[in-house]
Design a protein around this motif. Structure first.
Motif, mmCIF file in Angstrom:
data_model
loop_
_atom_site.group_PDB
_atom_site.id
_atom_site.type_symbol
_atom_site.label_atom_id
_atom_site.label_comp_id
_atom_site.label_asym_id
_atom_site.label_seq_id
_atom_site.Cartn_x
_atom_site.Cartn_y
_atom_site.Cartn_z
ATOM 1 N N ALA A 23 -28.258 23.049 15.390
ATOM 2 C CA ALA A 23 -27.967 21.713 14.861
ATOM 3 C C ALA A 23 -26.552 21.653 14.305
ATOM 4 O O ALA A 23 -25.820 20.670 14.515
ATOM 5 C CB ALA A 23 -28.986 21.347 13.788
ATOM 6 N N MET A 24 -26.128 22.703 13.599
ATOM 7 C CA MET A 24 -24.777 22.743 13.053
ATOM 8 C C MET A 24 -23.746 22.756 14.183
ATOM 9 O O MET A 24 -22.736 22.025 14.139
ATOM 10 C CB MET A 24 -24.600 23.976 12.166
ATOM 11 C CG MET A 24 -23.212 24.119 11.578
ATOM 12 S SD MET A 24 -23.030 25.596 10.529
ATOM 13 C CE MET A 24 -24.065 25.117 9.137
ATOM 14 N N SER A 61 -20.475 27.930 10.818
ATOM 15 C CA SER A 61 -20.402 28.327 9.411
ATOM 16 C C SER A 61 -21.795 28.354 8.779
ATOM 17 O O SER A 61 -22.047 27.732 7.747
ATOM 18 C CB SER A 61 -19.492 27.359 8.651
ATOM 19 O OG SER A 61 -18.229 27.248 9.269
ATOM 20 N N ASN A 62 -22.703 29.096 9.397
ATOM 21 C CA ASN A 62 -24.094 29.152 8.935
ATOM 22 C C ASN A 62 -24.253 30.202 7.826
ATOM 23 O O ASN A 62 -24.942 31.201 7.989
ATOM 24 C CB ASN A 62 -25.043 29.437 10.101
ATOM 25 C CG ASN A 62 -24.678 30.690 10.882
ATOM 26 O OD1 ASN A 62 -23.609 31.269 10.689
ATOM 27 N ND2 ASN A 62 -25.559 31.121 11.766
ATOM 28 N N PHE A 63 -23.624 29.944 6.689
ATOM 29 C CA PHE A 63 -23.615 30.915 5.590
ATOM 30 C C PHE A 63 -24.950 30.965 4.842
ATOM 31 O O PHE A 63 -25.429 32.029 4.490
ATOM 32 C CB PHE A 63 -22.497 30.588 4.588
ATOM 33 C CG PHE A 63 -21.119 30.684 5.170
ATOM 34 C CD1 PHE A 63 -20.656 31.866 5.727
ATOM 35 C CD2 PHE A 63 -20.264 29.595 5.161
ATOM 36 C CE1 PHE A 63 -19.383 31.972 6.259
ATOM 37 C CE2 PHE A 63 -18.987 29.676 5.686
ATOM 38 C CZ PHE A 63 -18.546 30.867 6.232
ATOM 39 N N ALA A 64 -25.507 29.800 4.553
ATOM 40 C CA ALA A 64 -26.725 29.748 3.739
ATOM 41 C C ALA A 64 -27.917 30.259 4.532
ATOM 42 O O ALA A 64 -28.055 29.947 5.725
ATOM 43 C CB ALA A 64 -26.984 28.314 3.277
ATOM 44 N N THR A 68 -29.700 28.123 6.983
ATOM 45 C CA THR A 68 -29.097 27.784 8.278
ATOM 46 C C THR A 68 -29.136 28.954 9.253
ATOM 47 O O THR A 68 -28.533 28.882 10.319
ATOM 48 C CB THR A 68 -27.637 27.332 8.091
ATOM 49 O OG1 THR A 68 -26.856 28.423 7.562
ATOM 50 C CG2 THR A 68 -27.543 26.151 7.145
ATOM 51 N N TRP A 69 -29.827 30.039 8.904
ATOM 52 C CA TRP A 69 -29.836 31.210 9.770
ATOM 53 C C TRP A 69 -30.801 31.067 10.947
ATOM 54 O O TRP A 69 -30.698 31.838 11.912
ATOM 55 C CB TRP A 69 -30.198 32.465 8.971
ATOM 56 C CG TRP A 69 -29.127 32.880 8.005
ATOM 57 C CD1 TRP A 69 -27.894 32.311 7.852
ATOM 58 C CD2 TRP A 69 -29.205 33.937 7.052
ATOM 59 N NE1 TRP A 69 -27.196 32.949 6.869
ATOM 60 C CE2 TRP A 69 -27.962 33.950 6.353
ATOM 61 C CE3 TRP A 69 -30.181 34.872 6.724
ATOM 62 C CZ2 TRP A 69 -27.696 34.876 5.347
ATOM 63 C CZ3 TRP A 69 -29.909 35.795 5.717
ATOM 64 C CH2 TRP A 69 -28.679 35.794 5.039
ATOM 65 N N SER A 76 -13.773 23.473 9.936
ATOM 66 C CA SER A 76 -15.083 24.108 9.812
ATOM 67 C C SER A 76 -16.067 23.110 9.227
ATOM 68 O O SER A 76 -15.672 22.233 8.441
ATOM 69 C CB SER A 76 -14.996 25.336 8.885
ATOM 70 O OG SER A 76 -16.262 25.663 8.340
ATOM 71 N N PRO A 77 -17.362 23.243 9.557
ATOM 72 C CA PRO A 77 -18.366 22.404 8.903
ATOM 73 C C PRO A 77 -18.439 22.627 7.394
ATOM 74 O O PRO A 77 -18.959 21.777 6.661
ATOM 75 C CB PRO A 77 -19.683 22.836 9.564
ATOM 76 C CG PRO A 77 -19.287 23.458 10.843
ATOM 77 C CD PRO A 77 -17.957 24.099 10.595
#
Length: 328
Positions: A157-158, A143-146, A149-150, A112-113
């Motif tokens: 990009a992720m 893994s766009n948790f923050a 990063t939504w 995972s990133p």
């Protein structure tokens, strides 16, 4: 466990399931404590490890043969100890561990990133790139948790960075990471629906850049149920759930936000969706159980490690594609 409790697993059923299930190869258990690594002569405490004893499961959609034990890459060894380089990954040791795993039949690597402070994909990619691409399957996650990063731009990009870090032009198993955790349904909507990322990932699968699309579930059962209710549209290829012999019917006693694995697995099996298992050792706790339990297990099969009972429990279910090791 109280055998009269309707939520308990009966001793006979527990032992039957563990004894009758597909055995996980001893080689794969080397992945549970990667910081130690395999012995130089290829042996372990239980003797020489066979290279031809891995059990494989068939992905029903692709026909791929996936090792019943997968390698979780959330923890990799570092070179710095407690010093200033404590977070630097020991690439040489990672290479040896990956080589050892592949030589003994492990072909599913889960990263995972977000793992290893953002380094896991890179070091895993370097280690795997040294092997023919057809020798392994890579699983990674969006893994766009923050909240930062939504946005669609940040999530894209992720996603694209994962290809660069892993040095691949397709991802074998891509997951929406940790749906149901944190803010539950609202967070899920923000991470994957309102920004169009789920639709984007579906299109990427159609284009072949994602071979299998799924999600890992943590927490809010409403999100799990919603995603499965949309299976006719999404056509989930697999789903990653937490499952072990305690979580099977006692998950909520461990954490009120958890969901019993019996329900999660049953919902997947009823739809023919393969399950990938995380936390078969419940964060390592099922490798160190009370002495009276150890005595009972050893009486049954003296040669088995305590940890192996947990792996064999998870692997005994026919709808399980792979069981992840790697947590220390």
């Amino acid at each position: 466990m109280d055998t009269k409790n309707r939520h308990a697993i009966g001793r006979r059923e527990f032992l039957k399931r563990l004894g009758a299930g597909a055995a996980v190869s001893t080689a794969a258990l080397a992945g549970c404590a990667p910081e130690r690594g395999p012995a130089a002569d290829g042996t372990s405490a239980s003797g020489e490890i066979p290279t031809d004893a891995m059990t494989f499961r068939i992905n029903p959609r692709t026909g791929e043969k996936v090792s019943l034990l997968g390698y979780g890459c959330m923890r990799w060894p570092t070179v710095g100890g407690d010093g200033p380089d404590a977070d630097e990954i020991d690439q040489e040791t990672v290479n040896r561990l990956v080589d050892f795993a592949i030589a003994h039949g492990v072909n599913y690597f889960d990263t995972s990133p977000a793992y290893c402070k953002g380094q896991s994909e890179r070091v895993t990619g370097i280690a795997l790139k040294r092997h023919p691409r057809e020798k392994y399957f890579i699983a990674t996650k969006l893994s766009n948790f923050a909240p930062s990063t939504w946005s669609r731009e940040a999530s894209l990009a992720m996603y694209r960075n994962s290809f660069r870090e892993l040095q691949v032009d397709y991802i074998d198993y891509m997951l929406l990471h940790g749906v149901g955790m944190g803010g539950g349904m609202e967070e899920f909507e923000a991470r994957y629906i309102r920004n169009g990322m789920l639709d984007f990932l579906l299109a990427e699968r159609e284009a072949g850049r994602i071979r299998n699309l799924g999600f890992s579930y943590h927490g809010d059962i409403r999100v799990f149920d919603r995603l499965l209710a949309g299976h006719d549209r999404y056509r989930w290829d697999f789903v990653q759930i937490q499952m072990n012999y305690l979580d099977w019917r006692h998950a909520r006693e461990i954490n009120p936000r958890n969901t019993d694995a019996e329900y999660l697995y049953g919902e997947l099996a009823g739809r023919g969706i393969p399950a990938v298992i995380m936390e078969p050792l419940l964060g390592g706790r099922l490798s160190k159980v009370h002495d009276h339990i150890v005595a009972r297990l050893k009486q049954r099969e003296p040669g088995r490690s305590v940890a192996s009972w947990a792996f064999r429990f998870a692997g005994s279910y026919p709808g399980v594609l792979t069981v992840l090791s790697g947590m220390t």
